[in-house]
Design a protein around this motif. Structure first.
Motif, mmCIF file in Angstrom:
data_model
loop_
_atom_site.group_PDB
_atom_site.id
_atom_site.type_symbol
_atom_site.label_atom_id
_atom_site.label_comp_id
_atom_site.label_asym_id
_atom_site.label_seq_id
_atom_site.Cartn_x
_atom_site.Cartn_y
_atom_site.Cartn_z
ATOM 1 N N LEU A 203 3.203 32.796 -3.478
ATOM 2 C CA LEU A 203 4.280 31.847 -3.729
ATOM 3 C C LEU A 203 5.527 32.599 -4.182
ATOM 4 C CD1 LEU A 203 4.943 28.763 -3.918
ATOM 5 C CD2 LEU A 203 4.329 28.915 -6.353
ATOM 6 N N LEU A 204 6.657 32.381 -3.467
ATOM 7 C CA LEU A 204 7.914 33.052 -3.817
ATOM 8 C C LEU A 204 8.830 32.131 -4.627
ATOM 9 C CD1 LEU A 204 8.768 34.940 -0.492
ATOM 10 C CD2 LEU A 204 7.747 35.875 -2.563
ATOM 11 N N LEU A 205 9.043 30.920 -4.120
ATOM 12 C CA LEU A 205 9.896 29.947 -4.803
ATOM 13 C C LEU A 205 9.108 28.651 -4.970
ATOM 14 C CD1 LEU A 205 13.264 30.536 -2.886
ATOM 15 C CD2 LEU A 205 12.739 31.225 -5.237
ATOM 16 N N ASP A 206 9.209 28.057 -6.152
ATOM 17 C CA ASP A 206 8.413 26.869 -6.444
ATOM 18 C C ASP A 206 9.298 25.760 -6.987
ATOM 19 O OD1 ASP A 206 6.180 25.247 -6.800
ATOM 20 O OD2 ASP A 206 5.780 26.025 -8.805
ATOM 21 N N LYS A 207 9.421 24.677 -6.225
ATOM 22 C CA LYS A 207 10.131 23.467 -6.641
ATOM 23 C C LYS A 207 11.546 23.781 -7.142
ATOM 24 C CE LYS A 207 5.833 21.085 -7.758
ATOM 25 N NZ LYS A 207 4.965 20.501 -8.799
ATOM 26 N N VAL A 208 12.303 24.447 -6.272
ATOM 27 C CA VAL A 208 13.678 24.841 -6.593
ATOM 28 C C VAL A 208 14.623 23.659 -6.346
ATOM 29 C CG1 VAL A 208 15.602 26.235 -5.740
ATOM 30 C CG2 VAL A 208 13.390 27.303 -6.222
ATOM 31 N N ASN A 209 15.565 23.469 -7.265
ATOM 32 C CA ASN A 209 16.535 22.373 -7.147
ATOM 33 C C ASN A 209 17.936 22.882 -7.470
ATOM 34 O OD1 ASN A 209 14.717 19.759 -6.998
ATOM 35 N ND2 ASN A 209 13.842 21.041 -8.613
ATOM 36 N N PHE A 210 18.901 22.576 -6.608
ATOM 37 C CA PHE A 210 20.317 22.827 -6.913
ATOM 38 C C PHE A 210 21.200 22.097 -5.905
ATOM 39 C CE2 PHE A 210 19.124 26.327 -4.095
ATOM 40 C CZ PHE A 210 20.164 26.353 -3.179
ATOM 41 N N GLU A 211 22.488 21.956 -6.250
ATOM 42 C CA GLU A 211 23.476 21.337 -5.356
ATOM 43 C C GLU A 211 24.693 22.242 -5.236
ATOM 44 O OE1 GLU A 211 22.725 16.551 -6.150
ATOM 45 O OE2 GLU A 211 24.395 17.574 -7.151
ATOM 46 N N ILE A 212 25.288 22.227 -4.060
ATOM 47 C CA ILE A 212 26.532 22.964 -3.831
ATOM 48 C C ILE A 212 27.598 21.961 -3.423
ATOM 49 C CG2 ILE A 212 27.680 24.792 -2.500
ATOM 50 C CD1 ILE A 212 25.402 25.861 -4.213
ATOM 51 N N LYS A 213 28.713 21.971 -4.167
ATOM 52 C CA LYS A 213 29.819 21.060 -3.836
ATOM 53 C C LYS A 213 30.750 21.693 -2.813
ATOM 54 C CE LYS A 213 29.774 18.278 -8.024
ATOM 55 N NZ LYS A 213 30.581 17.738 -9.156
ATOM 56 N N SER A 214 31.665 20.896 -2.289
ATOM 57 C CA SER A 214 32.459 21.279 -1.111
ATOM 58 C C SER A 214 33.421 22.433 -1.345
ATOM 59 C CB SER A 214 33.246 20.071 -0.600
ATOM 60 O OG SER A 214 34.042 19.526 -1.638
ATOM 61 N N THR A 215 33.719 22.770 -2.602
ATOM 62 C CA THR A 215 34.610 23.919 -2.869
ATOM 63 C C THR A 215 33.933 24.979 -3.735
ATOM 64 O OG1 THR A 215 35.602 22.775 -4.771
ATOM 65 C CG2 THR A 215 36.722 22.542 -2.644
ATOM 66 N N ASP A 216 32.632 24.832 -3.958
ATOM 67 C CA ASP A 216 31.906 25.807 -4.783
ATOM 68 C C ASP A 216 31.753 27.140 -4.062
ATOM 69 O OD1 ASP A 216 31.573 24.005 -6.807
ATOM 70 O OD2 ASP A 216 29.456 23.609 -6.443
ATOM 71 N N LYS A 217 31.882 28.223 -4.814
ATOM 72 C CA LYS A 217 31.589 29.569 -4.306
ATOM 73 C C LYS A 217 30.503 30.155 -5.199
ATOM 74 C CE LYS A 217 36.263 29.894 -2.594
ATOM 75 N NZ LYS A 217 37.635 30.341 -2.880
#
Length: 579
Positions: free
Chosen positions: A343-357
């Motif tokens: 297992l490498l990644l487990d239940k990952v959560n995030f959001e990227i907005k339209s101007t996020d870098k």
């Protein structure tokens, strides 16, 4: 010492070197820099195997000189079932086993004379290569790179970054007269990069390292060889001092150029006046005065100073988009998991907005590339892409996005361009001019291929960019141009990068992969974390001050305020001595 004198070499389609000369001396750690495609790797090939190349000039090297080499294209050999210790110490273990075999043979043999001679030869060879201490030397290197825990691991279980480090250790342990490394830093995470820095700085022999990594350049070398436009420039000193020297020269040349331009403009007015007078006064003296003044003007133009190492042309990278998205979420990742052998990644959560870098940071082999590729493919239940998002992708595996069998022109016809002239005009912004656009992509350097990928990403006019190690293989000038393009882009960027400078100069925040999950970290905290781990407490403050002074110098030069620029140069010099 290795000495190159007035060496010239060309391929049928390109001149690489024109009368270049340089030396490498015992104990020097030399960084070999230059723009992508300038011929650095070819020059290394010539040093390693001069008999295979027809070049003009002279290469002086002791025929007994041994060369160790670490390629930028290293791959694990899945057929070798060896441990890390066995891989690094392969040469020593081979002779050690040979000695043990001879000893076993002597126990049963009646003819000891030839066996004793053979034994002594093997023992001498083992001593000559430092065999007595080889085990402790391997342990020292493993500890230095924080890889002692991997001593008994199978080589095939290593990440790509770990394997690159043990390759470096193996070559260093063989104690070559000259150790050559071609971009050993590519794709290394920051911990492995720091381990490479320690290995380089601990090496006692002569080193020649092709690198564009600003972290290594700033902390590892005492000599710079700079290849540019078929010419070479040598500098004995640190990279930070070399850049300071270039900046000093830039101020001096710009001041001279402004004075010359003023002289040329003044002379233009005199010539115009003489021509007006000559139209109504036919005296021979007037004509002679005009001709003399024109010849003087031609001499002024001819002596204009050219500075190929000071004013290097950066590619004009621009990320335009055909439509903007209002401030909303463009990428949503919910309970994303990925596993291969483990297992490498487990239940990952995030959001990227339209101007996020945003930069994704994590050790080699933690699933970053898999995550980014799955976002691009958008066929995973845990990933949602905004319907208004137009996504472009740059892959660290260049063959994913570029076809080696295509010419550059063919690649961009397939990307949607209508005519060859349109492609030529577009690619000239990226430094691809002349016959190179008719070359096969397979013939390009790694940096040129990544620059082509950036050109394709830009041409897509996407508003969401997924960039996997975009700075890999790029020269420092292109890295800076990329940072500028990222800063000016109005859309969203999700970027995997181990390049500290690209992250802190262009991102809004980072997503750090730890313990199979992701956590968000703001940029000041990330910067502080890196500096606390690898520098003394004052280094961050001094480096920020250095960047501030350099910015002021650039502004002063734009305003042709040379007195202010010279004053700031003195301030910068004093600060560099402390770094």
């Amino acid at each position: 010492m290795i000495k190159v004198e007035r060496l010239s070499f060309s391929f049928p389609q390109k001149e690489l070197y024109n009368d270049i000369s340089f030396t490498l001396e015992e104990g020097q750690h030399c960084a070999f820099i230059g723009t992508s495609g300038s011929g650095k790797s070819t020059l290394i090939d010539i040093l390693m195997d001069p008999e295979s190349y027809l070049f003009d000039g002279k290469l002086e090297m002791d025929p007994e000189c041994t060369i160790g080499y670490v390629s930028q294209f290293s791959e694990l050999d899945s057929t070798k079932d060896t441990t890390v210790f066995e891989y690094i110490g392969e040469r020593f273990l081979k002779i050690q086993n040979e000695i043990q075999s001879i000893c076993a043979e002597m126990e049963t043999s009646t003819d000891l004379e030839p066996l004793l001679e053979k034994y002594q030869l093997a023992l001498d060879a083992f001593d000559a290569m430092g065999g007595e201490d080889y085990e402790s030397n391997i342990h020292k290197q493993l500890n230095l790179a924080n890889l002692m825990k991997r001593r008994d691991s199978k080589v095939t279980d290593l990440s790509g970054g770990e394997f690159k480090l043990i390759q470096v250790m193996k070559e260093m342990l063989n104690r070559p007269d000259l150790m050559i490394m071609d971009e050993p830093d590519v794709f290394l995470d920051f911990d492995n990069l720091n381990a490479l820095k320690k290995l380089i700085n601990s090496h006692k022999g002569m080193l020649l390292v092709v690198t564009h990594n600003r972290y290594l350049l700033n902390h590892c070398f005492n000599k710079i060889i700079h290849l540019e436009n078929t010419e070479i420039q040598e500098f004995d000193g640190r990279y930070i001092e070399y850049n300071f020297s270039l900046l000093e020269t830039k101020i001096e040349l710009q001041e001279i150029a402004v004075a010359e331009q003023e002289e040329i403009e003044r002379n233009d007015k005199i010539i115009d006046n003489l021509r007006v007078i000559a139209t109504y006064n036919s005296e021979a003296s007037r004509g002679r005065a005009l001709k003399a003044r024109v010849r003087f003007q031609e001499r002024l133009e001819a002596r204009r100073i050219k500075a190929p190492f000071v004013a290097i042309k950066q590619p004009n990278i621009q990320f335009d988009m055909d439509h903007e998205i209002e401030d909303t979420v463009v990428i949503s990742v919910n309970n994303f998991s990925v596993a291969f052998d483990e297992l490498l990644l487990d239940k990952v959560n995030f959001e990227i907005k339209s101007t996020d870098k945003v930069a994704i940071i994590g050790a080699n082999g933690t699933g970053k590339t898999t995550l980014l590729r799955d976002i691009f493919k958008n066929n995973h239940d845990s990933i949602e892409i905004n319907a208004d998002a137009k996504v472009a992708y740059l892959s660290q595996l260049q063959g994913e996005m570029l076809k080696d069998s295509n010419t550059i022109l063919e690649e961009f016809i397939e990307a949607g361009f209508k005519t060859y002239d349109e492609i030529r005009l577009y690619l000239s912004n990226y430094g691809f001019e002349g016959e190179i656009v008719s070359q096969k992509i397979a013939s390009l350097s790694g940096g040129e291929k990544n620059l082509l990928q950036l050109a394709k990403v830009s041409a897509s006019q996407a508003n969401v960019l997924l960039l996997d190690e975009p700075t890999s293989h790029l020269d420092t000038y292109t890295q800076i141009a990329l940072e500028k393009a990222i800063g000016e882009f109005k859309g969203a960027i999700l970027m995997i990068s181990h390049d500290f400078y690209s992250v802190v100069n262009g991102m809004d925040y980072v997503l750090i992969i730890e313990d199979k999950t992701i956590r968000k970290m703001d940029l000041p905290e990330f910067r502080q974390m890196v500096y606390a781990s690898h520098f003394d407490k004052d280094y961050l403050e001094m480096e920020q001050k250095k960047k501030s002074i350099e910015t002021k110098i650039e502004l002063a030069l734009k305003e042709t305020n040379f007195e202010l620029a010279k004053g700031l140069i003195d301030e910068l010099e004093a600060l560099i001595k402390l770094l």
